[in-house]
Design a protein around this motif. Structure first.
Motif, mmCIF file in Angstrom:
data_model
loop_
_atom_site.group_PDB
_atom_site.id
_atom_site.type_symbol
_atom_site.label_atom_id
_atom_site.label_comp_id
_atom_site.label_asym_id
_atom_site.label_seq_id
_atom_site.Cartn_x
_atom_site.Cartn_y
_atom_site.Cartn_z
ATOM 1 N N MET A 156 28.281 -56.240 42.906
ATOM 2 C CA MET A 156 27.114 -56.678 43.521
ATOM 3 C C MET A 156 25.882 -57.328 42.302
ATOM 4 N N HIS A 157 25.463 -57.957 42.443
ATOM 5 C CA HIS A 157 24.307 -58.339 41.399
ATOM 6 C C HIS A 157 22.973 -58.700 42.176
ATOM 7 N N LEU A 158 22.276 -57.474 42.235
ATOM 8 C CA LEU A 158 21.019 -57.491 43.100
ATOM 9 C C LEU A 158 19.774 -58.007 42.232
ATOM 10 N N LYS A 159 19.181 -58.757 42.990
ATOM 11 C CA LYS A 159 17.702 -59.307 42.250
ATOM 12 C C LYS A 159 16.672 -58.953 43.308
ATOM 13 N N TYR B 206 18.045 -59.947 46.439
ATOM 14 C CA TYR B 206 19.069 -61.208 46.777
ATOM 15 C C TYR B 206 20.566 -60.440 45.918
ATOM 16 N N ASP B 207 21.559 -60.885 46.528
ATOM 17 C CA ASP B 207 22.905 -60.928 45.869
ATOM 18 C C ASP B 207 23.445 -62.110 45.580
ATOM 19 N N GLN B 208 23.525 -62.563 44.364
ATOM 20 C CA GLN B 208 24.066 -63.924 43.775
ATOM 21 C C GLN B 208 23.254 -64.954 44.768
ATOM 22 N N ASP B 209 22.061 -65.109 44.881
ATOM 23 C CA ASP B 209 21.211 -66.087 45.508
ATOM 24 C C ASP B 209 21.234 -65.849 47.163
ATOM 25 N N ILE B 210 21.789 -64.959 47.735
ATOM 26 C CA ILE B 210 21.919 -64.660 49.115
ATOM 27 C C ILE B 210 21.003 -63.672 49.430
#
Length: 149
Positions: free
Chosen positions: A1-4, A54-58
């Motif tokens: 998971m890559h959260l932003k 967002y996680d990978q733009d979602i």
């Protein structure tokens, strides 16, 4: 998971879509969407904060805070549809609230929403005296936490 984390406003399309999912979820748990507790038009960018995660733009999580009283803010419309994103969201909201000068965060949820209550308690929130429209409302629980750097 890559959260932003993205700081935004309640008019943001992704925030609105997540809040619609929140409304459906809350209605199923509590028989109330919770919408009456937040009016988008009352959002004030100088004192309030709104975040979408967002996680990978979602878009996977959202939440906001608004000025509550003096140095405290109230967390509102928190929702996560991905495990782990809620924890990231609450830390980001608290950090943003600190940047805006708040020293304490408060919130209310329905007592029947055990998942939310346990989540907040795991993140350092404890039961406080009811405030505002939640006074004399047995179905709600109010929680609070001192924010620190």
């Amino acid at each position: 998971m890559h959260l932003k984390c993205n700081i935004t406003d309640p008019g943001c399309e992704e925030f609105s879509a997540l809040v619609q999912e929140l409304n459906v979820t809350l209605k199923a748990i509590t028989t109330d969407t919770g919408e009456s507790s937040f009016v988008r038009d009352e959002f004030c960018p100088s004192t309030d904060g709104c975040i979408v995660i967002y996680d990978q733009d979602i878009a996977v999580a959202c939440g906001l805070f608004r000025k509550h009283h003096n140095e405290s803010c109230e967390l509102k419309r928190m929702f996560s549809k991905v495990k782990g994103a809620g924890s990231y969201l609450i830390t980001q909201l608290e950090s943003y609230a600190l940047q805006k000068g708040y020293e304490r965060a408060v919130l209310s949820t329905r007592r029947v929403n055990k998942l939310a209550i346990n989540f907040y308690k795991r993140h350092g929130y404890s039961e406080i005296e009811a405030y505002g429209k939640y006074v004399h409302t047995d179905r709600s629980i109010c929680l609070g936490k001192a924010l620190c750097n």
